[in-house]
Scaffold this active site. Sequence first.
Site, PDB file in Angstrom:
ATOM      1  N   ASN A  88     -23.431  -1.714  49.643  1.00 21.50           N
ATOM      2  CA  ASN A  88     -22.606  -1.961  48.664  1.00 21.50           C
ATOM      3  C   ASN A  88     -22.110  -3.488  48.598  1.00 21.50           C
ATOM      4  OD1 ASN A  88     -22.559  -1.064  45.912  1.00 21.50           O
ATOM      5  ND2 ASN A  88     -20.617   0.135  46.289  1.00 21.50           N
ATOM      6  N   SER A 131      -7.011   3.356  39.717  1.00 20.44           N
ATOM      7  CA  SER A 131      -7.571   3.567  38.665  1.00 20.44           C
ATOM      8  C   SER A 131      -7.629   2.498  37.440  1.00 20.44           C
ATOM      9  CB  SER A 131      -7.526   4.790  38.075  1.00 20.44           C
ATOM     10  OG  SER A 131      -7.860   5.783  38.955  1.00 20.44           O
ATOM     11  N   TRP A 155      -6.901  -1.297  50.343  1.00 22.45           N
ATOM     12  CA  TRP A 155      -8.154  -0.340  50.412  1.00 22.45           C
ATOM     13  C   TRP A 155      -9.408  -1.048  50.256  1.00 22.45           C
ATOM     14  CZ3 TRP A 155      -5.421   2.713  52.618  1.00 22.45           C
ATOM     15  CH2 TRP A 155      -4.229   3.422  52.372  1.00 22.45           C
ATOM     16  N   ARG A 266     -28.853  31.046  63.424  1.00 23.19           N
ATOM     17  CA  ARG A 266     -27.513  32.042  63.960  1.00 23.19           C
ATOM     18  C   ARG A 266     -27.964  33.371  63.597  1.00 23.19           C
ATOM     19  NH1 ARG A 266     -23.120  31.713  66.930  1.00 23.19           N
ATOM     20  NH2 ARG A 266     -21.403  32.726  65.691  1.00 23.19           N
ATOM     21  N   GLU A 361     -14.851   3.730  43.735  1.00 21.37           N
ATOM     22  CA  GLU A 361     -15.398   3.216  42.631  1.00 21.37           C
ATOM     23  C   GLU A 361     -15.402   4.111  41.301  1.00 21.37           C
ATOM     24  OE1 GLU A 361     -17.591   0.530  42.585  1.00 21.37           O
ATOM     25  OE2 GLU A 361     -17.910   0.305  44.385  1.00 21.37           O
ATOM     26  N   GLY A 362     -14.206   4.490  41.023  1.00 21.99           N
ATOM     27  CA  GLY A 362     -13.766   5.266  39.892  1.00 21.99           C
ATOM     28  C   GLY A 362     -13.676   6.732  40.407  1.00 21.99           C
ATOM     29  N   ASN A 365     -12.199  11.967  38.220  1.00 24.83           N
ATOM     30  CA  ASN A 365     -11.238  11.954  36.872  1.00 24.83           C
ATOM     31  C   ASN A 365     -11.583  10.758  35.969  1.00 24.83           C
ATOM     32  OD1 ASN A 365     -10.460  14.648  37.629  1.00 24.83           O
ATOM     33  ND2 ASN A 365      -8.128  13.903  37.772  1.00 24.83           N
ATOM     34  N   ARG A 379     -14.686   6.012  22.914  1.00 28.91           N
ATOM     35  CA  ARG A 379     -14.835   4.816  23.385  1.00 28.91           C
ATOM     36  C   ARG A 379     -16.404   4.843  23.883  1.00 28.91           C
ATOM     37  NH1 ARG A 379     -10.211   2.496  27.430  1.00 28.91           N
ATOM     38  NH2 ARG A 379     -10.398   4.764  28.316  1.00 28.91           N
TER      39      ARG A 379
HETATM   40  O1  GRA Z   1     -12.437  -4.826  23.488  1.00 26.01           O
HETATM   41  P1  GRA Z   1     -11.912  -5.771  24.716  1.00 26.01           P
HETATM   42  O2  GRA Z   1     -12.539  -7.030  24.574  1.00 26.01           O
HETATM   43  O3  GRA Z   1     -10.586  -5.876  24.890  1.00 26.01           O
HETATM   44  O4  GRA Z   1     -12.561  -4.908  25.768  1.00 26.01           O
HETATM   45  C1  GRA Z   1     -12.458  -3.630  26.398  1.00 26.01           C
HETATM   46  C2  GRA Z   1     -13.603  -2.974  26.820  1.00 26.01           C
HETATM   47  O5  GRA Z   1     -14.713  -3.160  25.973  1.00 26.01           O
HETATM   48  C3  GRA Z   1     -11.666  -3.701  27.741  1.00 26.01           C
HETATM   49  O6  GRA Z   1     -12.660  -4.020  28.723  1.00 26.01           O
HETATM   50  C4  GRA Z   1     -14.041  -3.615  28.180  1.00 26.01           C
HETATM   51  N1  GRA Z   1     -14.590  -2.756  29.091  1.00 26.01           N
HETATM   52  C5  GRA Z   1     -15.879  -2.916  29.304  1.00 26.01           C
HETATM   53  N2  GRA Z   1     -16.831  -3.809  29.165  1.00 26.01           N
HETATM   54  C6  GRA Z   1     -18.163  -3.660  29.724  1.00 26.01           C
HETATM   55  C7  GRA Z   1     -14.369  -1.521  29.462  1.00 26.01           C
HETATM   56  N3  GRA Z   1     -15.261  -1.007  30.264  1.00 26.01           N
HETATM   57  C8  GRA Z   1     -16.200  -1.924  30.174  1.00 26.01           C
HETATM   58  C9  GRA Z   1     -17.836  -1.843  30.604  1.00 26.01           C
HETATM   59  N4  GRA Z   1     -17.858  -0.526  31.485  1.00 26.01           N
HETATM   60  N5  GRA Z   1     -18.379  -2.765  30.195  1.00 26.01           N
HETATM   61  C10 GRA Z   1     -10.455  -2.993  28.013  1.00 26.01           C
HETATM   62  O7  GRA Z   1     -11.214  -1.746  27.838  1.00 26.01           O
HETATM   63  P2  GRA Z   1     -10.393  -0.434  28.016  1.00 26.01           P
HETATM   64  O8  GRA Z   1     -11.500   0.795  28.121  1.00 26.01           O
HETATM   65  O9  GRA Z   1      -9.249  -0.243  27.488  1.00 26.01           O
HETATM   66  O10 GRA Z   1     -10.027  -0.702  29.732  1.00 26.01           O
HETATM   67  P3  GRA Z   1      -9.019   0.424  30.547  1.00 26.01           P
HETATM   68  O11 GRA Z   1      -8.669   1.589  29.858  1.00 26.01           O
HETATM   69  O12 GRA Z   1      -7.985  -0.603  31.065  1.00 26.01           O
HETATM   70  O13 GRA Z   1     -10.048   0.640  32.041  1.00 26.01           O
HETATM   71  C11 GRA Z   1     -11.268   1.204  31.882  1.00 26.01           C
HETATM   72  C12 GRA Z   1     -11.270   1.997  33.110  1.00 26.01           C
HETATM   73  C13 GRA Z   1     -10.450   3.006  33.457  1.00 26.01           C
HETATM   74  C14 GRA Z   1     -12.399   2.665  32.981  1.00 26.01           C
HETATM   75  C15 GRA Z   1     -11.391   1.066  34.250  1.00 26.01           C
HETATM   76  O14 GRA Z   1     -10.365   0.489  34.653  1.00 26.01           O
HETATM   77  C16 GRA Z   1     -12.082   1.757  35.336  1.00 26.01           C
HETATM   78  O15 GRA Z   1     -13.214   1.834  35.650  1.00 26.01           O
HETATM   79  N6  GRA Z   1     -11.155   1.913  36.521  1.00 26.01           N
HETATM   80  C17 GRA Z   1     -11.588   2.697  38.014  1.00 26.01           C
HETATM   81  C18 GRA Z   1     -11.505   1.423  38.804  1.00 26.01           C
HETATM   82  C19 GRA Z   1     -12.464   1.498  39.973  1.00 26.01           C
HETATM   83  O16 GRA Z   1     -13.628   1.988  39.824  1.00 26.01           O
HETATM   84  N7  GRA Z   1     -12.044   0.995  41.133  1.00 26.01           N
HETATM   85  C20 GRA Z   1     -12.947   0.748  42.127  1.00 26.01           C
HETATM   86  C21 GRA Z   1     -12.650   0.078  43.098  1.00 26.01           C
HETATM   87  S1  GRA Z   1     -13.453  -0.787  44.380  1.00 26.01           S
HETATM   88  C22 GRA Z   1     -13.982   0.498  45.434  1.00 26.01           C
HETATM   89  O17 GRA Z   1     -13.826   1.700  45.054  1.00 26.01           O
HETATM   90  C23 GRA Z   1     -14.858   0.108  46.468  1.00 26.01           C
HETATM   91  C24 GRA Z   1     -15.795   1.300  47.076  1.00 26.01           C
HETATM   92  C25 GRA Z   1     -16.604   0.751  48.116  1.00 26.01           C
HETATM   93  C26 GRA Z   1     -17.857   1.576  48.220  1.00 26.01           C
HETATM   94  O18 GRA Z   1     -17.638   2.892  49.000  1.00 26.01           O
HETATM   95  O19 GRA Z   1     -18.861   1.296  48.189  1.00 26.01           O
END
Ligand code: GRA
Length: 383
Positions: A88, A131, A155, A266, A361-362, A365, A379
Site C-alpha cells: 500500500n 475518521s 499513526w 487435536r 483506511e476508514g 463504522n 450521500r
Molecule cells: O460537495 P463538495 O465539493 O464539498 O465535496 C464533498 C464530497 O463530494 C466533500 O468531499 C467530496 N467527497 C468525495 N469525492 C470523491 C467525499 N467523499 C468522496 C469520495 N469518495 N470521492 C466533502 O464530503 P463529505 O462527505 O462531507 O466529507 P466528510 O463527511 O468530511 O468525510 C467523509 C469521510 C468520513 C467518508 C472521510 O473523511 C473518510 O473517509 N474518513 C476516513 C478516514 C480514513 O480512511 N483514514 C485513513 C487513514 S490512512 C491509513 O489508515 C493508513 C493505513 C495503511 C495500511 O494499513 O495499508
Amino acid sequence: MEFELSEELVAVRELAREFAEKEMGPTAAKEDKEGTFRKDLIKKMGELGFYGSVIPEEYGGSGLGFLAMVLITEEIARVHSAMRVAINMQMGPSLVILQFGTEEQKKKWIPPLVQGEKIGCFAITEPDAGSDVAAMRTTAKKEGDQYIINGNKIWITNAPVADCGLVYAYTDRSQKHRGMTAFFADLNQPGVERKTLDALGARCSPLGELTFENFKVPAASRLGNEGEGFKICMWQLNQTRLNCAAGALGVARAAKEAAVNYANERVQFGQKIGEFQMNQDMIAQMVVHEEAARLLVYRAAWLADQKRPNNLETSIGKYAASEGAAYAADAAMKILGAYGYSTEFPVERYYRDAKSYQIVEGATNIQKMIIAQDALGYRKANR
Ligand code: GRA
C-alpha cells in the site's frame, strides 16, 4: 458472469504465494516479535512487480490491474500481514501521482516507488483528525516558489523510514475541506522530525509520527491545484482501502487454515475436535465470511479494472473482509485454545493483525456510514 481467473492472474497469484511462503514464512514470527523492518524484502517485492500491477509499463509497472493487486496482497498478508502494508505504501502514492501529478512528478517518483527503491508513505491522520479527515490542522503556506509546511501527523505507516510521501495540509483553512492541498514531498529534508510508535499488530511495518516544522517543499511538489487536496485524499483512500480489504482476506484465510488444520489433528474426549458441532459452527462461519468477502473484494477490483466507479463496492468489501478477518482470528483462537493464545504459535499474530483491519483506511463504522448513507439516499458513495 465469469468466475475463472485468467491464466496470467493465476500465475501472478502463484508467484506471490510461493514468494510469501518461501521468503517470508520461515521468519515472519521472529520478525514480528522483534519488529524487524525488512527493507530487503520490500526491494525484492518491487523487483517481482508486486507494487506495479496497477501502474502502466511506461512508469515501470505491469498494467495487470487491480485484481492482480488484490491477489498478490492476499497471498502476502496470509503469510505476513505486516508486509502487505508495504504494498500500500508503494502503490498508493504511485497511483495518486499517476492520477493527479504532472509528467515530471510521474517520471521522478513512480519508477523508484514501484521498484521499491524509495520507501513511500501517506500522511493524512493527525492527533485530532482520524475518521474526520477535514479536521486536520497541518498548514502549508506559500512563500515565493515554495510552501512552508507546519503540523503533526500521527499513526503514519513508514514515518520512521519513508524517503518520500503524500502530505495533506490546509493552504486555506477558511475554505474548510475545499482549502486542503496535496503534496508529494521528499522527506529526507530539514524540517521533518520522526518518532517511532509501537502497536499491537503489524509490528514489522514501521509506525510513527511525522512533525513538520517549517518544512520547505518546492511549489513543484504540489499535486493538483490548491484546494483539491480533500478530493485527492478521498480518491486515494478508495484505492488504498481496497488493498486493506485484500490484506484482511489473507489474514482471514490464514486463521481459517490454522483452525481447520488443528481441528483435524487435536483429539479430546476420544475424537478429533473438528467432530464437535460447536467447532463446526465456527469453521462454517469462517468459510462463509471469507468467501463472501472475497467475492465482494474481487468485484470492487474488477470494477476498477473496468474503469468504473467502485467507492461503494470497496467500502462493502473492506467492511466484510475486515470483520471476517477479526471473526476468523477470534474463532481460531477459541478452537486452538492455549495453542492459539500462545506466542509460540501463529494464531495470536493473526489475532493482533486482524484488529488493524477494523481500524485502518476508514474504520468499520466509517465503512458502515458510507454504505448506509448511500442506501438511504443521503450521500451517493459513487460520485
Ligand atoms: O460537495 P463538495 O465539493 O464539498 O465535496 C464533498 C464530497 O463530494 C466533500 O468531499 C467530496 N467527497 C468525495 N469525492 C470523491 C467525499 N467523499 C468522496 C469520495 N469518495 N470521492 C466533502 O464530503 P463529505 O462527505 O462531507 O466529507 P466528510 O463527511 O468530511 O468525510 C467523509 C469521510 C468520513 C467518508 C472521510 O473523511 C473518510 O473517509 N474518513 C476516513 C478516514 C480514513 O480512511 N483514514 C485513513 C487513514 S490512512 C491509513 O489508515 C493508513 C493505513 C495503511 C495500511 O494499513 O495499508
